[in-house]
Design an enzyme around this catalytic site. Structure first.
Site, PDB file in Angstrom:
ATOM      1  N   TYR A 137      -0.933  -2.030  -2.451  1.00 45.79           N
ATOM      2  CA  TYR A 137      -0.060  -0.980  -2.985  1.00 45.79           C
ATOM      3  C   TYR A 137      -0.849   0.318  -3.147  1.00 45.79           C
ATOM      4  O   TYR A 137      -1.082   0.810  -4.248  1.00 45.79           O
ATOM      5  CB  TYR A 137       0.527  -1.453  -4.315  1.00 45.79           C
ATOM      6  CG  TYR A 137       1.540  -0.524  -4.953  1.00 45.79           C
ATOM      7  CD1 TYR A 137       2.363   0.287  -4.182  1.00 45.79           C
ATOM      8  CD2 TYR A 137       1.683  -0.479  -6.322  1.00 45.79           C
ATOM      9  CE1 TYR A 137       3.292   1.128  -4.772  1.00 45.79           C
ATOM     10  CE2 TYR A 137       2.618   0.347  -6.924  1.00 45.79           C
ATOM     11  CZ  TYR A 137       3.415   1.158  -6.141  1.00 45.79           C
ATOM     12  OH  TYR A 137       4.330   1.996  -6.732  1.00 45.79           O
ATOM     13  N   LEU A 172     -19.519  -6.854  -6.043  1.00 44.87           N
ATOM     14  CA  LEU A 172     -18.501  -5.801  -5.967  1.00 44.87           C
ATOM     15  C   LEU A 172     -17.556  -5.925  -7.149  1.00 44.87           C
ATOM     16  O   LEU A 172     -17.016  -6.999  -7.420  1.00 44.87           O
ATOM     17  CB  LEU A 172     -17.704  -5.925  -4.663  1.00 44.87           C
ATOM     18  CG  LEU A 172     -16.445  -5.047  -4.544  1.00 44.87           C
ATOM     19  CD1 LEU A 172     -16.817  -3.571  -4.456  1.00 44.87           C
ATOM     20  CD2 LEU A 172     -15.603  -5.456  -3.329  1.00 44.87           C
ATOM     21  N   GLY A 178      -5.074  -5.011  -8.260  1.00 43.16           N
ATOM     22  CA  GLY A 178      -3.761  -5.342  -7.736  1.00 43.16           C
ATOM     23  C   GLY A 178      -3.596  -6.826  -7.520  1.00 43.16           C
ATOM     24  O   GLY A 178      -3.994  -7.652  -8.358  1.00 43.16           O
ATOM     25  N   GLY A 180      -5.138  -8.547  -5.383  1.00 39.78           N
ATOM     26  CA  GLY A 180      -6.388  -9.149  -4.942  1.00 39.78           C
ATOM     27  C   GLY A 180      -6.777  -8.937  -3.498  1.00 39.78           C
ATOM     28  O   GLY A 180      -7.784  -9.488  -3.036  1.00 39.78           O
ATOM     29  N   SER A 200      -2.219  -6.290 -15.226  1.00 37.79           N
ATOM     30  CA  SER A 200      -0.926  -6.888 -14.897  1.00 37.79           C
ATOM     31  C   SER A 200      -1.060  -8.405 -14.832  1.00 37.79           C
ATOM     32  O   SER A 200      -1.828  -8.940 -14.018  1.00 37.79           O
ATOM     33  CB  SER A 200      -0.415  -6.359 -13.554  1.00 37.79           C
ATOM     34  OG  SER A 200       0.628  -7.165 -13.050  1.00 37.79           O
ATOM     35  N   CYS A 365       8.118  10.248  -3.210  1.00 36.19           N
ATOM     36  CA  CYS A 365       6.679  10.238  -2.933  1.00 36.19           C
ATOM     37  C   CYS A 365       6.389  10.674  -1.500  1.00 36.19           C
ATOM     38  O   CYS A 365       5.470  11.468  -1.250  1.00 36.19           O
ATOM     39  CB  CYS A 365       6.106   8.849  -3.184  1.00 36.19           C
ATOM     40  SG  CYS A 365       5.938   8.430  -4.925  1.00 36.19           S
TER      41      CYS A 365
END
Length: 414
Positions: A137, A172, A178, A180, A200, A365
């Site tokens: 996303y 990292l 998000g 993943g 989330s 957007c």
């Protein structure tokens, strides 16, 4: 009779100033064409009380009326946003509440968590209907311009990981991971040991399930955690679509926290949306007000100049900056197409009201990126004060001369 005369006067005024492919259909069966053009957009007004949004047609007023069912709008999303913006810019003065205002928001961990969960915890199935197969996303990377969304998102992940020179065995940290996708890609194809954090619950649960399915639990740790609570040292850090949630005032502290988590020779990539207003104001004509109310509570976009200043104040030195605005415009356009193609399923999952919110938001957007109201920058940083070292970027990728290196599966670390 009063409203009919006022509406006729308003329509005549619009026709004198603008040429809009717009038709207004009223509750009494009357039709008003706003130009000689074939209408690309039809606004249906079921009750006289809804006329106020037309007389003061900010993007916030029009969007709210549509979301709340006070008006209905027919047309392609791009045409709807274009006509709405033309109506706003052609009739409202760009000052006061319609200008690019700057909000100052009080923030806390609880408020930030609530805002993130409001936006992302709709349902994973909702996002699966219009995102790519890996649920990325954020802005994709169209190296050649003709990639489909799935390939463009994989190329974006490779672009990021090659810019930070991720190597097998590197640790990292992905802030705002998000569902993943980036840490999974980094572990699978670069052999990195990864920590992904998100606020989330839906994202964390989904990402953990994917990690287990792929047998990557020894390389990836998904945490439901605020970035301010992270401890440890990491070779590489990525922040993708995250700093928009931090707050303009908090950016120096945000980058200072990242600095404190970086190894002495570490590298960080910040990938985020920025305002193109020099004062870091919101998108104009009430667009920012709509997003704050319905989509992204407490989101704030800094100008790239302010972001770079905050990075320096946080103890980071900028090595490279790349503008990917055109890539995000293309990404949003593809999201809109997929969203529209799955409209019935979206409504079943999320309801008509949320469908209307996101229909307006995604199309808005795409329009905002195309109009240069907002932009997207990738910024690569190291700790300030390091001795100069050669850090080449991935094969001149930005200029389209040499393709990105293809990622290849790495053996899993033990």
């Amino acid at each position: 009779m009063f409203w009919e005369k006022k509406l006729e006067h308003w329509a005549a005024s619009i026709r004198d100033k603008l040429v809009l492919p717009l038709r207004v259909e009223l509750w009494n069966g009357q039709h008003l064409n706003l130009s000689h053009l074939h209408p690309e957009v039809i606004v249906r007004v079921p009750h006289v009380s809804a006329l106020t949004c037309l007389f003061t047609p900010s993007l916030s007023n029009l969007g709210a009326a549509y979301v709340d069912g006070k008006i209905d709008v027919e047309g392609k999303p791009g045409a709807i946003i274009s006509v709405g913006n033309a109506l706003a810019s052609g009739t409202l003065k760009l000052e006061g509440k319609f200008s690019r205002i700057i909000r100052k928001m009080q923030r806390s961990k609880d408020k930030d968590k609530a805002a993130i969960q409001y936006h992302y915890d709709v349902s994973n199935a909702f996002y699966q209907l219009w995102l790519d197969e890996n649920l990325v996303y954020s802005c994709a990377y169209f190296e050649n311009g003709d990639e489909d969304l799935n390939l463009a998102q994989v190329k974006k992940m490779d672009l990021i990981l090659q810019k930070i020179h991720l190597q097998p065995g590197d640790t990292l940290l992905d802030i705002g991971c998000g569902w993943g996708a980036l840490v999974i890609h980094a572990a699978q194809h670069y052999g990195a040991r990864c920590v992904g954090i998100t606020l989330s619950e839906n994202q964390a649960s989904f990402a953990r399930t994917q990690v287990m399915k792929l047998g990557l639990s020894n390389l990836i740790d998904i945490r439901l955690q605020d970035y301010r609570d992270v401890q440890g040292t990491f070779d590489k850090i990525t922040s993708v679509g995250m700093f928009e949630h931090v707050g303009v005032r908090n950016l120096p502290d945000y980058f200072a926290k990242i600095n404190s988590l970086m190894a002495e020779d570490g590298v960080v990539m910040n990938h985020g949306i920025t305002s193109t207003d020099a004062e870091s104001g919101e998108t104009p004509y009430g667009n920012g007000e709509f997003i704050e109310k319905y989509v992204f509570p407490h989101g704030e976009l800094p100008h790239i100049g302010l972001a770079l200043k905050a990075m320096q104040e946080g103890g980071l030195e900028v090595l490279d900056i790349e503008n990917l605005r055109s890539h995000y415009a293309q990404t949003c356009t593809l999201w809109v197409e997929r969203f529209e193609a799955n409209a019935d399923k979206v409504k079943q999952i999320s309801g008509d009201r949320r469908y209307r919110i996101w229909r307006v938001y995604l199309a808005g957007c795409a329009y905002a990126f195309n109009q240069d109201w907002i932009s997207l920058f990738q910024v690569v940083c190291v700790k300030a004060g390091r001795l100069p070292q050669r850090m080449s970027l991935p094969d001149g990728h930005r200029y389209g001369r040499v393709p990105l290196k293809k990622s290849s599966a790495m053996p899993q670390a033990t």
